[in-house]
Design a protein around this motif. Structure first.
Motif, short mmCIF file in Angstrom:
data_model
loop_
_atom_site.label_atom_id
_atom_site.label_comp_id
_atom_site.label_asym_id
_atom_site.label_seq_id
_atom_site.Cartn_x
_atom_site.Cartn_y
_atom_site.Cartn_z
N MET A 1 0.95 -1.22 0.30
CA MET A 1 -0.11 -0.22 -0.23
C MET A 1 0.97 1.28 0.09
SD MET A 1 -3.01 0.63 2.41
CE MET A 1 -4.66 0.48 1.25
N ALA A 2 0.68 2.42 -0.16
CA ALA A 2 1.33 3.38 -0.93
C ALA A 2 1.30 4.31 0.75
CB ALA A 2 0.71 4.44 -2.18
N ASN A 3 2.72 4.89 0.34
CA ASN A 3 2.29 6.07 1.56
C ASN A 3 2.08 6.93 1.99
OD1 ASN A 3 3.85 7.64 0.04
ND2 ASN A 3 5.59 6.71 0.93
N ILE A 4 1.59 7.66 3.14
CA ILE A 4 0.81 9.49 3.42
C ILE A 4 1.27 10.26 1.78
CG2 ILE A 4 0.54 11.08 4.26
CD1 ILE A 4 -0.15 9.69 6.72
N GLU A 5 2.62 10.48 1.88
CA GLU A 5 3.07 11.22 0.98
C GLU A 5 2.41 11.59 -0.28
OE1 GLU A 5 7.23 12.89 -0.67
OE2 GLU A 5 7.11 11.88 1.25
N THR A 6 3.00 9.91 -0.68
CA THR A 6 2.35 9.34 -1.98
C THR A 6 1.04 10.14 -2.65
OG1 THR A 6 3.54 7.97 -2.30
CG2 THR A 6 2.25 7.51 -4.29
N VAL A 7 0.04 9.40 -1.24
CA VAL A 7 -1.79 9.77 -1.69
C VAL A 7 -1.88 11.11 -1.55
CG1 VAL A 7 -3.44 9.56 -0.51
CG2 VAL A 7 -2.02 7.82 -0.20
N GLY A 8 -0.92 11.80 -0.66
CA GLY A 8 -1.32 13.23 -1.08
C GLY A 8 -0.76 14.09 -2.32
N LYS A 9 0.04 13.34 -2.99
CA LYS A 9 0.65 14.21 -4.35
C LYS A 9 -0.41 13.08 -5.28
CE LYS A 9 5.82 13.99 -3.58
NZ LYS A 9 6.98 13.26 -3.69
N THR A 10 -1.23 12.42 -5.18
CA THR A 10 -1.46 12.09 -6.22
C THR A 10 -3.23 12.66 -5.84
OG1 THR A 10 -0.88 9.51 -6.27
CG2 THR A 10 -3.67 10.07 -6.59
N VAL A 11 -3.22 13.06 -4.78
CA VAL A 11 -4.31 13.91 -4.89
C VAL A 11 -4.58 15.11 -5.48
CG1 VAL A 11 -6.19 14.72 -2.93
CG2 VAL A 11 -5.83 12.85 -2.99
N SER A 12 -3.84 15.78 -4.93
CA SER A 12 -2.88 17.39 -5.41
C SER A 12 -3.16 17.80 -7.04
CB SER A 12 -1.57 17.35 -5.08
OG SER A 12 -0.93 18.78 -5.39
N GLU A 13 -2.58 16.22 -7.00
CA GLU A 13 -2.37 15.75 -9.32
C GLU A 13 -3.65 15.98 -9.32
OE1 GLU A 13 0.82 13.15 -9.96
OE2 GLU A 13 2.21 14.19 -9.56
N PHE A 14 -4.23 15.39 -8.93
CA PHE A 14 -5.69 14.77 -9.51
C PHE A 14 -6.82 16.35 -9.76
CE2 PHE A 14 -10.82 14.49 -8.16
CZ PHE A 14 -10.94 13.56 -9.43
N LEU A 15 -7.25 16.79 -8.26
CA LEU A 15 -7.40 17.97 -8.32
C LEU A 15 -7.43 19.37 -8.76
CD1 LEU A 15 -8.39 17.93 -4.61
CD2 LEU A 15 -9.75 17.55 -6.26
N LYS A 16 -5.97 19.52 -9.17
CA LYS A 16 -5.72 20.15 -10.15
C LYS A 16 -6.25 20.67 -11.67
CE LYS A 16 -0.61 21.41 -7.83
NZ LYS A 16 0.60 21.53 -7.82
N LYS A 17 -5.92 19.06 -11.92
CA LYS A 17 -5.99 18.65 -13.13
C LYS A 17 -8.15 18.90 -13.35
CE LYS A 17 -6.14 15.22 -16.62
NZ LYS A 17 -4.88 13.76 -16.96
N ALA A 18 -8.83 18.11 -12.56
CA ALA A 18 -9.84 18.34 -13.17
C ALA A 18 -10.60 19.66 -12.18
CB ALA A 18 -10.53 17.21 -11.41
N LEU A 19 -10.21 20.35 -11.23
CA LEU A 19 -10.43 21.41 -11.36
C LEU A 19 -10.48 22.88 -12.28
CD1 LEU A 19 -11.49 20.98 -7.53
CD2 LEU A 19 -12.89 20.56 -9.16
N ASN A 20 -8.72 22.55 -13.28
CA ASN A 20 -8.40 23.98 -13.51
C ASN A 20 -7.35 24.47 -12.47
OD1 ASN A 20 -7.09 25.00 -15.23
ND2 ASN A 20 -8.85 25.22 -16.58
N VAL A 21 -7.20 24.20 -11.93
CA VAL A 21 -6.25 25.20 -10.15
C VAL A 21 -4.93 24.72 -10.17
CG1 VAL A 21 -8.19 25.42 -9.60
CG2 VAL A 21 -7.03 23.81 -8.84
N LYS A 22 -3.81 26.03 -9.56
CA LYS A 22 -3.06 25.84 -9.86
C LYS A 22 -2.37 25.40 -8.66
CE LYS A 22 -2.00 29.82 -13.15
NZ LYS A 22 -1.44 31.56 -12.49
N ASP A 23 -3.33 25.49 -7.46
CA ASP A 23 -2.87 25.23 -6.13
C ASP A 23 -3.58 24.32 -5.63
OD1 ASP A 23 -0.40 26.97 -6.59
OD2 ASP A 23 -1.24 28.20 -5.75
#
Length: 85
Positions: A1-23
């Motif tokens: 299973m992935a670690n917390i850091e990898t999960v956070g990066k995955t969520v950040s990348e997903f929301l940036k793309k899905a919502l078209n936001v920078k941060d």
């Protein structure tokens, strides 16, 4: 299973793309059984001012919940309403 850091990066990348936001700032990551539940803070253009057809640089701070499976595939996401937990 992935670690917390990898999960956070995955969520950040997903929301940036899905919502078209920078941060995106991931503010919560919790491992629940064989999945992950996360919350993130996102600044988006003001939907109210945008609905009036006015140009704006005003940003609304919104919070999103994201659920991922053990393989870090996003199962669901959605905006968290103010005042809800």
């Amino acid at each position: 299973m992935a670690n917390i850091e990898t999960v956070g990066k995955t969520v950040s990348e997903f929301l940036k793309k899905a919502l078209n936001v920078k941060d995106v700032k991931v503010v919560k990551v919790a491992k629940i059984d064989n999945s992950w539940e996360c919350e993130a803070e996102v600044y988006e253009e003001s939907s109210f001012i945008k609905s009036l057809g006015l140009p704006t640089k005003t940003q609304d701070r919104n919070f999103y919940s994201v659920k991922l499976d053990a393989g870090l595939e996003v199962e669901s996401y959605g905006r968290i309403k103010e005042g809800s937990e």
